[in-house]
Design an enzyme around this catalytic site. Structure first.
Site, PDB file in Angstrom:
ATOM      1  N   HIS A 119       0.861  -1.186   0.000  1.00 28.78           N
ATOM      2  CA  HIS A 119       0.000   0.000   0.000  1.00 28.78           C
ATOM      3  C   HIS A 119       0.893   1.230   0.000  1.00 28.78           C
ATOM      4  O   HIS A 119       1.932   1.260   0.669  1.00 28.78           O
ATOM      5  CB  HIS A 119      -0.914   0.015   1.232  1.00 28.78           C
ATOM      6  CG  HIS A 119      -1.927  -1.088   1.241  1.00 28.78           C
ATOM      7  ND1 HIS A 119      -3.245  -0.894   0.913  1.00 28.78           N
ATOM      8  CD2 HIS A 119      -1.805  -2.406   1.520  1.00 28.78           C
ATOM      9  CE1 HIS A 119      -3.905  -2.041   0.997  1.00 28.78           C
ATOM     10  NE2 HIS A 119      -3.039  -2.974   1.370  1.00 28.78           N
ATOM     11  N   HIS A 169      -2.772  -4.966   8.767  1.00 28.08           N
ATOM     12  CA  HIS A 169      -1.789  -3.937   8.436  1.00 28.08           C
ATOM     13  C   HIS A 169      -1.631  -3.027   9.648  1.00 28.08           C
ATOM     14  O   HIS A 169      -1.767  -1.802   9.546  1.00 28.08           O
ATOM     15  CB  HIS A 169      -2.217  -3.141   7.206  1.00 28.08           C
ATOM     16  CG  HIS A 169      -2.046  -3.890   5.933  1.00 28.08           C
ATOM     17  ND1 HIS A 169      -0.847  -3.948   5.243  1.00 28.08           N
ATOM     18  CD2 HIS A 169      -2.919  -4.649   5.219  1.00 28.08           C
ATOM     19  CE1 HIS A 169      -0.991  -4.688   4.161  1.00 28.08           C
ATOM     20  NE2 HIS A 169      -2.244  -5.129   4.122  1.00 28.08           N
ATOM     21  N   ALA A 224       2.040  -8.447   7.391  1.00 23.72           N
ATOM     22  CA  ALA A 224       1.881  -6.999   7.539  1.00 23.72           C
ATOM     23  C   ALA A 224       1.301  -6.657   8.911  1.00 23.72           C
ATOM     24  O   ALA A 224       0.296  -5.966   9.038  1.00 23.72           O
ATOM     25  CB  ALA A 224       1.002  -6.422   6.435  1.00 23.72           C
ATOM     26  N   ASP A 255      -0.249 -19.940   0.283  1.00 24.40           N
ATOM     27  CA  ASP A 255       0.464 -20.003  -0.997  1.00 24.40           C
ATOM     28  C   ASP A 255       1.896 -20.492  -0.849  1.00 24.40           C
ATOM     29  O   ASP A 255       2.631 -20.577  -1.832  1.00 24.40           O
ATOM     30  CB  ASP A 255       0.442 -18.642  -1.689  1.00 24.40           C
ATOM     31  CG  ASP A 255       1.150 -17.551  -0.889  1.00 24.40           C
ATOM     32  OD1 ASP A 255       1.531 -17.800   0.261  1.00 24.40           O
ATOM     33  OD2 ASP A 255       1.326 -16.441  -1.425  1.00 24.40           O
ATOM     34  N   HIS A 274       3.541 -16.516   1.846  1.00 23.41           N
ATOM     35  CA  HIS A 274       3.149 -15.652   2.954  1.00 23.41           C
ATOM     36  C   HIS A 274       3.325 -16.336   4.314  1.00 23.41           C
ATOM     37  O   HIS A 274       3.627 -15.659   5.307  1.00 23.41           O
ATOM     38  CB  HIS A 274       1.689 -15.211   2.798  1.00 23.41           C
ATOM     39  CG  HIS A 274       1.488 -14.135   1.789  1.00 23.41           C
ATOM     40  ND1 HIS A 274       1.449 -14.375   0.441  1.00 23.41           N
ATOM     41  CD2 HIS A 274       1.310 -12.785   1.941  1.00 23.41           C
ATOM     42  CE1 HIS A 274       1.253 -13.237  -0.207  1.00 23.41           C
ATOM     43  NE2 HIS A 274       1.165 -12.263   0.675  1.00 23.41           N
ATOM     44  N   ASP A 327      -6.010 -13.424  -1.436  1.00 23.84           N
ATOM     45  CA  ASP A 327      -5.322 -12.129  -1.493  1.00 23.84           C
ATOM     46  C   ASP A 327      -4.697 -11.954  -2.874  1.00 23.84           C
ATOM     47  O   ASP A 327      -3.604 -11.398  -3.027  1.00 23.84           O
ATOM     48  CB  ASP A 327      -4.263 -12.013  -0.404  1.00 23.84           C
ATOM     49  CG  ASP A 327      -3.759 -10.568  -0.227  1.00 23.84           C
ATOM     50  OD1 ASP A 327      -4.452  -9.642  -0.684  1.00 23.84           O
ATOM     51  OD2 ASP A 327      -2.673 -10.387   0.345  1.00 23.84           O
ATOM     52  N   ILE A 358       6.333  -8.323  -0.657  1.00 22.42           N
ATOM     53  CA  ILE A 358       5.304  -9.187  -1.221  1.00 22.42           C
ATOM     54  C   ILE A 358       4.061  -8.350  -1.509  1.00 22.42           C
ATOM     55  O   ILE A 358       3.606  -7.576  -0.663  1.00 22.42           O
ATOM     56  CB  ILE A 358       4.961 -10.344  -0.270  1.00 22.42           C
ATOM     57  CG1 ILE A 358       6.189 -11.230  -0.048  1.00 22.42           C
ATOM     58  CG2 ILE A 358       3.816 -11.187  -0.826  1.00 22.42           C
ATOM     59  CD1 ILE A 358       5.974 -12.306   0.991  1.00 22.42           C
ATOM     60  N   GLY A 366       0.604  -9.131  -2.397  1.00 23.04           N
ATOM     61  CA  GLY A 366      -0.497 -10.062  -2.602  1.00 23.04           C
ATOM     62  C   GLY A 366       0.016 -11.374  -3.154  1.00 23.04           C
ATOM     63  O   GLY A 366       1.219 -11.646  -3.173  1.00 23.04           O
TER      64      GLY A 366
END
Length: 377
Positions: free
Chosen positions: A133, A187, A212, A240, A243, A265, A299, A301
């Site tokens: 972000h 986050h 995050a 995945d 993460h 995500d 990373i 997503g």
């Protein structure tokens, strides 16, 4: 009317097989164990599960939800081919005006049942844990701004992620909960105590737990342990292999049994090729299926579908199949307050996914209609 026979059906509280299911129109009319008296579609030894429900997805098939209705439909179609029949459209941090425009663009798709709603992941996030972000656009959750975005199109925004340590964070959670919007914590640099206070205020989802966020420390455990402790909270996990280490995924699935949701995500590269993409206003490079910001390398997503998350959770992390299926069906459906998706039961939508012995998706039905013929690898 269509009668479907399968080797087994994964129900909300059991697995039965051999078994059958009858579809009338867009709904499941009946189901049961044993061999059906008549059969229109025989799936052999395959496993039949509900259509997948994704609480956190930014795009797929080369398309992003932030790029307008046509792109959004492209992303929806890409994920539906892999079994995700219900999706929230997640939007990353941007200016308030741009986010309102994006919500208005997506609202007709929510009204038409193409999307289950919009998830605002930002702009009220921590600059310390901003992830993918833009830190320059992060801000404190001013009450008028929160109300303005949520009210832009009533009913369109279903979930909002907030870093509650920001000024006005707890008040924002209360305002969201009062309006029937799902408040998520993520986050964030929230302490253990503040995370508990956030749940007391109305937080009901942990946005991609562990990622995050303030790291667990033996003297200040932070938000992760607090959210794992609270039975009211559904914890998102990104399965995945990037993460989360498989051991962390497996441990969280045990500790949050019955209330963990696997999420994709996913950004635009899910179901598409490696290459250069954008996530909001940021540049992303996808190499070998891993999405990272350019520059910086954070990373950005994932590039997976929920079908891939299911396979990883079961075959790599060792999560039990019924638990993993619940984490992409009934559990996220419960978060959304939906009893018409995410389960095989009379009266629910006929959203079906056919899995082979290795839990690969072979066919998908949405609202009583098969989307494609059998899927070939």
């Amino acid at each position: 009317m269509t009668v479907v026979r399968a080797g087994r059906l994964v129900l909300p509280d059991s697995v039965i097989g051999p078994a059958w299911l009858r579809v009338e129109g867009d709904r499941i009319a009946d189901l049961g164990a044993g061999e059906p008296a008549t059969c229109d579609v025989d799936l052999g030894d395959a496993t039949l599960v509900p259509g997948f429900v994704d609480l956190h997805c930014h795009g797929g098939g080369g398309h992003s939800f932030s790029d307008g209705p046509e792109a959004a439909l492209g992303a929806v179609a890409a994920h539906r081919r892999s079994g995700t029949t219900t999706s929230l459209a997640s939007l990353v941090t941007d200016t308030l005006g741009t986010l309102e425009h994006q919500v208005r663009d997506l609202a007709p798709l929510v009204a038409d049942d193409e999307l289950a709603g919009v998830h605002l992941e930002g702009p009220w996030l921590s600059s310390i844990h901003c992830g993918a972000h833009d830190p320059a656009l992060l801000r404190d959750p001013d009450p008028d701004e929160v109300d303005g975005l949520v009210s832009a199109v009533p009913g369109a925004v279903r979930m909002v992620t907030v870093a509650v340590e920001r000024q006005g964070g707890l008040d924002a959670v209360r305002r969201l909960a009062d309006r029937g919007v799902i408040a998520a914590l993520g986050h964030s640099d929230a302490t253990y105590a503040l995370a508990h206070a956030a749940v007391d205020a109305g937080v009901r989802v942990a946005t991609h737990l562990y990622n995050a966020a303030r790291a667990v420390h033996h003297r200040e455990p932070g938000l992760v342990l607090a959210l794992l402790e609270r039975e009211e909270v559904t914890v998102e996990l990104i399965a995945d292999g990037i993460h989360l280490h498989p051991a962390v995924l497996r441990d969280a699935a045990v500790r949050a049994s019955g209330r963990f949701a696997l999420v994709s995500d996913a950004m635009a590269a899910a179901g598409a090729a490696d290459g250069s993409y954008r996530l909001g206003g940021l540049q992303v490079a996808v190499v070998d299926g891993v999405a990272r910001l350019v520059p910086g390398g954070a990373i950005a997503g994932s590039a997976i579908t929920l079908a891939q998350a299911l396979h990883h959770a079961v075959h790599v992390a060792g999560v039990d199949l019924p638990a993993a299926v619940a984490a992409i069906t009934s559990t996220p459906a419960r978060v959304l307050g939906r009893d018409d998706v995410g389960r095989l039961a009379p009266g629910a939508y006929a959203d079906l996914v056919v899995l082979d012995a290795s839990t690969r998706v072979r066919r998908v039905m949405r609202r009583g209609a098969w989307l494609d013929e059998e899927i070939d690898d």
